[in-house]
Design an enzyme around this catalytic site. Sequence first.
Site, PDB file in Angstrom:
ATOM      1  CB  CYS A  77      -2.621   0.161   8.955  1.00  0.00           C
ATOM      2  SG  CYS A  77      -1.763  -0.886   7.705  1.00  0.00           S
ATOM      3  CD  GLU A 137       8.176   1.062  10.814  1.00  0.00           C
ATOM      4  OE1 GLU A 137       7.186   1.421  10.389  1.00  0.00           O
ATOM      5  OE2 GLU A 137       8.992   0.354  10.505  1.00  0.00           O
ATOM      6  CB  SER A 145      -2.157  -8.842   7.879  1.00  0.00           C
ATOM      7  OG  SER A 145      -1.550 -10.244   8.063  1.00  0.00           O
ATOM      8  CG  ASN A 181      -0.534  -0.061   2.394  1.00  0.00           C
ATOM      9  OD1 ASN A 181       0.821  -0.239   2.552  1.00  0.00           O
ATOM     10  ND2 ASN A 181      -1.156   0.248   3.504  1.00  0.00           N
ATOM     11  CD  GLU A 217       4.656   0.642  12.823  1.00  0.00           C
ATOM     12  OE1 GLU A 217       3.515   0.534  13.377  1.00  0.00           O
ATOM     13  OE2 GLU A 217       5.534   1.136  13.579  1.00  0.00           O
TER      14      GLU A 217
HETATM   15  C1  SIN Z   1       0.174   2.257   6.403  1.00  0.00           C
HETATM   16  O1  SIN Z   1      -1.036   2.231   6.397  1.00  0.00           O
HETATM   17  O2  SIN Z   1       0.774   0.913   6.689  1.00  0.00           O
HETATM   18  C2  SIN Z   1       0.865   3.376   6.687  1.00  0.00           C
HETATM   19  C3  SIN Z   1       0.300   4.739   6.599  1.00  0.00           C
HETATM   20  C4  SIN Z   1       0.944   5.965   7.062  1.00  0.00           C
HETATM   21  O3  SIN Z   1       2.333   5.687   7.220  1.00  0.00           O
HETATM   22  O4  SIN Z   1       0.313   7.051   6.634  1.00  0.00           O
END
Ligand code: SIN
Length: 510
Positions: free
Chosen positions: A314, A488, A259, A182, A280
Amino acid sequence: MEVFRRASGIHSPRQVTEDYSPPMQPLLKDQSLLKTQAYAAGHWCDARSGKVLEVRDPADGQLLGSVPSLCAEEVEEAILAAHRAMALWKKEPAGFRSKILRRWFDLIIEHTDDLAAILTAEQGKPLAEARGEISYAGSFVEWFAAEANRIDGEIISAPSADRRILVLKEPVGVCAAITPWNFPSAMVTRKVAPALAAGCAILVKPASRTPLSPLALAILALRAGLPEGLFSIITGEASVIGSAFTKSPEVRKLSFTGSTEIGKSLIRDCAGTVKRVTMELGGNAPFIVFADADLEAAIEGVMTSKFRGSGQTCICPNRILVDARVEERFTELLATAIRKLSVGPGTMQGVMQGPLIDHSALKHVENLIDDAVTKGAKVLVGGKRHPLGGTFFEPTLLTGCTPFMQLARCEIFGPIAPIFTFKNEEEAIILANATEYGLAGYFYSRDLARVWRVAEALECGMVGVNTGFISNAASPFGGIKESGYGREGSHHGLNDYLALKYLCVAGLGS
Ligand code: SIN
């Protein structure tokens, strides 16, 4: 679309011939950024087996190229090469590492258009959003280039006069990272930049659907002067590479974005060699709209966060919880905003939402909508496959949602905005926290006391207060509960790649 019916996956031998020209290549200013070899053990390579993985454009299924599918033995060789490269790198002065990272950042920004074109071709997000991701990806490199110079130790007061206690911060060792489709670029730099800044070597296994963006980043890192073998891009099957990473005693840290299910299995596999892990994982973000909120601002927040990446992040709001007193007005405004979203291939001018990543993603959102409608939800906008076909899906607004629906419990990962209602603050908090996930949460309110109460009550690692956009390199990104651990970005992001060593210096006299 005919193209989607073609088989995709692993093929042997290499199917893309030397003179094959991927469709976006002529559009690139620097055509050498399109690389279809892995970078392992300090050199560009094909798989010895000749096996490849195809990469296709999710907007039309067109073949973009194919990358090597490396075997466990090839991964092990890359790990050993990383270990050798790291022995020299960790001894370099921090300023040296910082300068190389800074040059990498400059090159990423200079090549934004090309990197964005590659990203859109393999991931599908609109070009403007892809440019935004390249700038986000670059920001981690810039941030950790500066942080490299701030890896300071500590002197602690000793319990006796003849002793001194010193704390050193040392690179944790060879690191491995598994990154998602993503954010094919930003999730790579968010892990690689702090690892390199800390003095580690790192091997990245990019998502099989989106390896071209990470490979382009590796080309730029080498151009910036990064020594060979420190940053590898290991393409291939997740199970083969994941298992080589987790089994290796040389790999001392694994960072994973993906996931919760896969994260749990990686944590189990890392236990065998007691690796440090950063996870994450999935999210189920509540987005609460209190009656005292600025509704127009809340709509802007939902639109920014919910439909980013076609809802495939996410931290996208998964449950929009609205005070029953303002539900009618809020829903009306949201429906109007969603109807304005233009859907199409990411390369098309003015498109705001691209395709979903694949057909199983499409089926997943369809199933969630079917389940919600069966249990009483109403489709106010969208709700079905887009007339464009392929994996395009209509941005969707559902009302009358309840915690008993599947979409309230799992990650939607698609463009569905489901509205739930609540009667008071207490109920809103109970609903918001009723999930095993704890990544992000958002709420809109103009009441200062409520802002603090709710921010403290939400069980998640990140809270957006009167904003739907919380991602930046300066902040510690990460979750609690089953959304993972480790952070992170920010100076905390560097700590995950550093190990403390304490020196007890004795015999110093009284
Ligand atoms: C993610 O959805 O894995 C990261 C989203 C973000 O860093 O904004």
